[in-house]
Each structure stands twice: as structure tokens, then as C-alpha cells.
Motif scaffolding. Structure first.
Motif, PDB file in Angstrom:
ATOM      1  N   PHE A   1      -7.715 -86.707  23.826  1.00 46.81           N
ATOM      2  CA  PHE A   1      -8.615 -87.076  24.908  1.00 46.81           C
ATOM      3  C   PHE A   1      -9.946 -86.349  24.739  1.00 46.81           C
ATOM      4  O   PHE A   1     -10.016 -85.274  24.126  1.00 46.81           O
ATOM      5  CB  PHE A   1      -8.009 -86.795  26.291  1.00 46.81           C
ATOM      6  N   ALA A   2     -10.999 -86.960  25.249  1.00 47.37           N
ATOM      7  CA  ALA A   2     -12.352 -86.415  25.117  1.00 47.37           C
ATOM      8  C   ALA A   2     -12.896 -86.094  26.500  1.00 47.37           C
ATOM      9  O   ALA A   2     -12.636 -86.822  27.474  1.00 47.37           O
ATOM     10  CB  ALA A   2     -13.262 -87.412  24.403  1.00 47.37           C
ATOM     11  N   VAL A   3     -13.672 -85.005  26.601  1.00 49.82           N
ATOM     12  CA  VAL A   3     -14.210 -84.548  27.882  1.00 49.82           C
ATOM     13  C   VAL A   3     -15.688 -84.204  27.724  1.00 49.82           C
ATOM     14  O   VAL A   3     -16.075 -83.563  26.740  1.00 49.82           O
ATOM     15  CB  VAL A   3     -13.458 -83.295  28.398  1.00 49.82           C
TER      16      VAL A   3
ATOM     17  N   ILE B   1     -13.248 -82.857  21.988  1.00 49.06           N
ATOM     18  CA  ILE B   1     -12.024 -83.649  21.839  1.00 49.06           C
ATOM     19  C   ILE B   1     -10.840 -82.693  21.741  1.00 49.06           C
ATOM     20  O   ILE B   1     -10.872 -81.717  20.985  1.00 49.06           O
ATOM     21  CB  ILE B   1     -12.090 -84.542  20.596  1.00 49.06           C
ATOM     22  N   PHE B   2      -9.778 -82.978  22.534  1.00 50.55           N
ATOM     23  CA  PHE B   2      -8.570 -82.146  22.566  1.00 50.55           C
ATOM     24  C   PHE B   2      -7.373 -82.970  22.108  1.00 50.55           C
ATOM     25  O   PHE B   2      -7.350 -84.203  22.252  1.00 50.55           O
ATOM     26  CB  PHE B   2      -8.296 -81.643  23.986  1.00 50.55           C
TER      27      PHE B   2
ATOM     28  N   PRO C   1      -8.581 -77.675  21.173  1.00 54.52           N
ATOM     29  CA  PRO C   1      -9.803 -78.374  20.776  1.00 54.52           C
ATOM     30  C   PRO C   1      -9.746 -78.806  19.318  1.00 54.52           C
ATOM     31  O   PRO C   1      -9.378 -78.022  18.441  1.00 54.52           O
ATOM     32  CB  PRO C   1     -10.910 -77.337  21.023  1.00 54.52           C
ATOM     33  N   LEU C   2     -10.097 -80.062  19.062  1.00 56.54           N
ATOM     34  CA  LEU C   2     -10.073 -80.617  17.708  1.00 56.54           C
ATOM     35  C   LEU C   2     -11.463 -80.785  17.120  1.00 56.54           C
ATOM     36  O   LEU C   2     -11.660 -80.616  15.920  1.00 56.54           O
ATOM     37  CB  LEU C   2      -9.359 -81.977  17.707  1.00 56.54           C
ATOM     38  N   LEU C   3     -12.435 -81.143  17.967  1.00 60.74           N
ATOM     39  CA  LEU C   3     -13.783 -81.404  17.480  1.00 60.74           C
ATOM     40  C   LEU C   3     -14.785 -81.203  18.599  1.00 60.74           C
ATOM     41  O   LEU C   3     -14.585 -81.683  19.716  1.00 60.74           O
ATOM     42  CB  LEU C   3     -13.890 -82.842  16.951  1.00 60.74           C
ATOM     43  N   GLU C   4     -15.861 -80.478  18.295  1.00 59.31           N
ATOM     44  CA  GLU C   4     -16.967 -80.320  19.231  1.00 59.31           C
ATOM     45  C   GLU C   4     -18.036 -81.355  18.894  1.00 59.31           C
ATOM     46  O   GLU C   4     -18.454 -81.467  17.734  1.00 59.31           O
ATOM     47  CB  GLU C   4     -17.559 -78.909  19.118  1.00 59.31           C
TER      48      GLU C   4
END
Length: 544
Positions: free
Chosen positions: A317-319, A330-331, A337-340
Motif C-alpha cells: 500500500f502507498a501513503v 510504499i509499504f 517501507p519498500l520505496l520512498e
């Protein structure tokens, strides 16, 4: 079950030879894209009515019309794109088959205030103005036969209570929120009435899981010193399998993932006790059915949660969150966290249906900056702008992104903009007045992949606009990155005045842009100080 309004609401089948046949049905050319045998379609509603366009790619760079303009006050595709509901007036609703774009049924009755299609277009739900308190003014109709399958009475209509009967995306479950309870129906046979109830005192809203429709999340607000809570139930059971309580909670937004294994809850409080935000305080919680996570999602920046979206797979999911410039992250399903996606003037995130591309943007009162990312290669593909956008969404095949400026939100500069998945402009059209623009929904699994388009990213020149800086951790750089200044954090007017005053008192240099009046007053004060200093010096000389 028969309704007291059944004699008034008369469904009837419209055949091609009928006098109400809609003219202007055209055959559209087959899409030239070898990866997709399906055609995209776009619903466009202007003051004259609604029309259906062929979606991109366009022949001769212009869309062709599949369904000529039909006069109406509103229109809506079913969630799966199989049916089109056209509300022609307060007394007439037509249902169209989206494969043939022919009217298959028409319902006529006075005083229709609202109508809604079920996700697969199996049922039409109507809300009518009641003539007596005892009248059953909500009717559920089967669109195929035109029969009334269930009726009930409801005094008023709010966002939490309409549609009154709600379905999961697969239409396996149908439920209704009543006072202190949730009621469940056999979605295939409403003649059985209510088949199951879950007692939930104080329930204010509920959200069925999407697909499969196996669970429901219920929200109970704070009351008499007791904390608010979100509770998750299996639709066939009466005891919650997951529960989370929280204080300072006035409302929630609940987001189920695809697969119905996790629920994101944005908790909103009307008052921010830290006085950092005029709009209150928001927090993001994550609950899973297996109990592996039940608590806050750890966000790296303070401030509101602007937007949340699950990927189509339901595994990430993205926030977008934090005071401006906001952050986007993205988590995974364990909240790691997977990607900032960097920081910038953002409040919107859109994950394309194929799960590969992500858009981060700032709409509404923000300037319309958009950044397009490839999640697989962890790289920003391009940046651009779409000012004054009211609505925005990816096409079902995940190749195009469409924004629209519509009335009544904005009465001027109405229009449509379509972009390639990497931000390159594809199509623009202006309207004197535009009310609604929607893609016709379809399953992304029906469309092919776009690997060959991804390979050509390097050969496409994307016009970039000044944008927020990307994350250092991802080492991603935009295509043709512009020379840009680091964005400054948003500050409300009172904070700007405070910063300016502090800079004036302590001799600091502040980067807050001053208004013309503030600049004028500053210069005036400086002149007055210079005048006083000169007068003091003159007086000292006279004394000597």
C-alpha cells in the motif's frame, strides 16, 4: 416482497424498434495496440447529456463517439463496467448494456432522489421521496427482469447510509446498516429477507471487504468517555475477529485490500491538540485478519494522512502524508517501507491497475504537480503538471492517466487531459462546461502487459516541470531532470507572519514569500526607522 411503490415504478423493456431508441450508435475501430484486443471507453457528461467515447489510442488523434449524446442529469458505470445507468430525469432511469450500448430497460416513476447500481449491475436501487412516513421508499430492482426484489423505508439519505443495501465487489454478500446492528441478506435471493444480524451498539458506518466478500469492518465513534473503535467481523459470525480502539476519533476512512486480508483505517479527529493543524489530526492504523498486525503504521513525518491506496495485488500500500512538502512511501503488508517516492506538494496517490506504475500528485488547492514512477525498477519516469484537476484516474489497462477539471467544483477552464504512463502528454480537450468524466471499468487481467512500452521509455522525451526532490534511498532520478529549487514547506498565513516577525526581530533571513501589502508595510516601517535615526542624529548634532 411487493412494494407500495411497485405500482408506480414501471420497468419496461426497450427494443430497437421502440420509439425511445437512442440514435447515434457507431462502430469503433479496433485498437491498433497488439497487446490489447479490448477497447477503452470514456464517459463524458456535458450540459446536453452523456456520451461514450472510444478510449486511446485514438484514430487521427481524436476520439470517436460510440454512443451519441443522451440527455440526462447523471450517469454511472457499474463497478465491473457491464452496465451503464443513465438518470434522465427525476422520473426516468435507463439501464444500458455496455457491450452493445443499447438500452435494455427503463424505469419510470416520480420523485426519484437517488439511484445506484450493484457492482456487477445485477440490481438497481432507488430512493424516492416518501409521501407518508410508513411508505417504503427504497426499492431494489433486478435489472434483468425489472422485478422488485426488496423494499424498505428510510427517512433520509447520507453518505454513510446510501446506498442503503451494499454489496461486496463479487456480489456474494449484501448487507444493510440499521440502528445498532448490521443486517445481511442472501444476495441471490432477497425473498428470504434478513438471514443474519450482527449486534453492534452505536455503529456509525460499515465497509464490506471487496473480493472475496467475506468480512465487514464496523466503526463505532467515541461516546460518553468510551473510545471509538473499528471491529472486523466474518459476515457469518457475530463476534469480532479483530478490534482496535482509539481516542480522539470523530470519523474514519476504511480501505480493504484486494484479497480481503487487511484493512487500513485513517482515523480523523476534528481537533488537533498540538495546534499544528487547523483541520484536525489524522493517524493511520493497519489491521489484519490473522492478527499479525494491529496498530499504527509508523510514518516518518508528522502531519496529516492525505491519501492511501492499496496495490491491485493487495500486497503493498502507498501513503501520502505529512505537512507540506508531503512525503510518499510504499509499504508491504508488514508495514515495512519498500520505496520512498520523495517529497513535494502532494496530496494524491494513484496506483495503476497493473501494479507497476504509480502517480504522486497535488490537486485541489495545490499547483497540480505530478510525478510518475515505475515500481518495478524503482525509478521516476517523468514529471508534469495538471492544474485545477478535480478528478484523476488510471485507465483499466494501466497505460494512460486521465485528469479532468469539472463543474460545479470549477466553473471555468473545464477540460480533459490524458497522459502516457510516463507523464508524456497524449491528449487535451477544453469544454465550455464539463460535469463528469470516467473510464469504463474493466478487469486489468483482461489487458496485456506493456513491456514493449517500458523498453521505449528512454526514447521518449518527457517535458518536466519543477517538482519535489526524489528519495536518496531509492537513488531514482527523473527523466530529463529540470534545474529546480528545493520546495519549501507550506505555512499558513499566521505562521508566515510569525516567521517574518522573528526574522525582523532576530536578524534572520526567512524564505517566506511576502505579499505585496506586507512588503509595502515593511518598506514603510524601514523608512520610518531611518527617519527616526536621522532625526536623532540631527538632534545630537544640534546639542553639540
Amino acid at each position: 416482497m411487493q412494494s407500495s411503490t411497485h405500482s408506480k415504478l414501471k420497468p419496461y423493456r426497450r427494443f430497437q424498434s421502440s420509439s425511445c431508441h437512442i440514435s447515434g450508435l457507431f462502430q469503433s475501430p479496433v485498437m491498433s495496440d497488439a497487446n490489447s484486443s479490448l477497447e477503452l471507453e470514456i464517459l463524458v457528461r456535458e450540459p446536453g447529456g452523456v456520451a461514450i467515447w472510444n478510449g486511446p489510442p485514438f484514430s487521427n488523434n481524436q476520439p470517436s463517439i460510440k454512443l451519441d449524446t443522451v440527455p440526462c442529469t447523471n450517469a454511472k458505470f457499474s463497478e465491473d463496467g457491464s452496465k451503464l445507468m443513465v438518470i434522465k430525469s427525476e422520473s426516468s432511469i435507463s439501464i444500458y448494456d455496455c457491450k452493445t450500448l443499447k438500452e435494455i430497460r427503463c424505469f419510470e416513476s416520480p420523485n426519484i432522489l437517488a439511484a445506484a447500481l450493484s457492482p456487477r449491475g445485477t440490481y438497481l436501487q432507488t430512493f424516492q421521496k416518501a409521501s407518508t412516513p410508513q411508505e417504503k421508499n427504497i426499492t431494489l430492482w433486478k435489472t434483468e427482469t425489472g422485478d422488485s426484489v426488496y423494499t424498505l423505508s428510510q427517512k433520509n439519505m447520507t453518505k454513510a447510509t446510501w446506498p442503503s443495501i451494499r454489496f461486496s465487489s463479487d456480489e456474494a454478500v449484501a448487507s444493510r446498516m440499521a440502528t445498532n446492528e448490521l443486517q445481511f441478506f442472501n444476495a441471490g435471493d432477497f425473498s428470504k429477507g434478513i438471514v443474519h444480524k450482527i449486534r453492534i451498539p452505536g455503529i456509525a458506518s460499515a465497509e464490506l471487504s471487496k473480493k472475496p466478500g467475506s468480512h465487514v469492518a464496523a466503526f463505532v465513534p467515541e461516546s460518553k468517555g468510551m473510545p471509538g473503535s473499528v471491529q472486523i467481523y466474518a459476515c457469518s459470525q457475530s463476534e469480532p475477529i479483530a478490534r482496535r480502539s482509539f481516542f480522539r476519533c470523530s470519523s474514519v476512512q476504511q480501505h480493504w485490500n484486494h484479497g480481503s486480508t487487511g484493512l487500513l483505517v485513517v482515523v480523523q479527529s476534528d481537533v488537533d491538540k498540538t495546534n499544528q493543524s487547523y483541520y484536525g489530526e489524522t493517524k493511520l492504523y493497519y489491521l489484519t485478519l490473522d492478527g499479525t498486525h494491529d496498530g499504527l503504521v509508523s510514518l516518518r513525518k508528522e502531519g496529516p494522512v492525505h491519501d492511501v491506496q492499496w496495490s491491485y495485488s493487495g500486497k503493498e500500500f502507498a501513503v501520502v502524508y505529512g505537512f507540506m512538502p508531503a512525503m510518499a512511501t510504499i509499504f508491504d503488508k508488514k508495514c515495512n517501507p519498500l520505496l520512498e517516492l520523495g517529497t513535494g506538494p502532494y496530496n494524491t496517490i494513484r496506483w495503476n491497475p497493473k501494479g507497476r506504475f504509480i502517480l504522486v500528485a497535488g490537486y485541489g488547492n495545490l499547483p497540480g504537480d505530478m510525478a510518475f514512477w515505475d515500481y518495478v525498477i524503482k525509478k521516476q519516469l517523468g514529471t508534469t503538471k495538471a492544474e485545477w484537476s478535480v478528478t484523476s484516474e488510471w485507465s483499466p489497462d494501466g497505460r494512460y492517466f486521465m485528469t479532468a477539471t469539472t463543474a460545479p467544483r470549477l466553473q471555468v477552464d473545464n477540460g480533459i487531459k490524458i497522459f502516457h504512463y510516463n507523464g508524456k502528454s497524449f491528449f487535451k480537450k477544453k469544454f465550455d462546461k464539463l460535469y463528469q468524466v470516467d473510464w469504463k471499468a474493466d478487469s486489468p487481467n483482461k489487458f496485456g502487459d506493456i513491456e514493449e512500452l517500458v523498453k521505449s521509455v528512454g526514447s521518449l522525451k518527457v517535458e518536466s516541470k519543477p517538482q519535489g526532490q526524489g528519495s536518496k534511498s531509492s537513488q531514482a532520478k527523473p527523466v530529463n531532470p529540470p534545474v529546480q529549487k528545493k520546495p519549501t514547506a507550506y505555512q499558513p498565513p499566521h505562521a508566515k507572519a510569525k516567521a517574518a516577525k522573528e526574522a525582523e526581530l532576530f536578524g534572520g533571513i526567512h524564505s517566506v514569500e511576502m505579499s505585496k501589502n506586507a512588503l509595502k508595510n515593511k518598506k514603510k516601517r524601514e523608512k520610518q526607522r531611518e527617519k527616526k535615526v536621522a532625526e536623532a542624529g540631527s538632534a545630537a548634532n544640534d546639542a553639540d
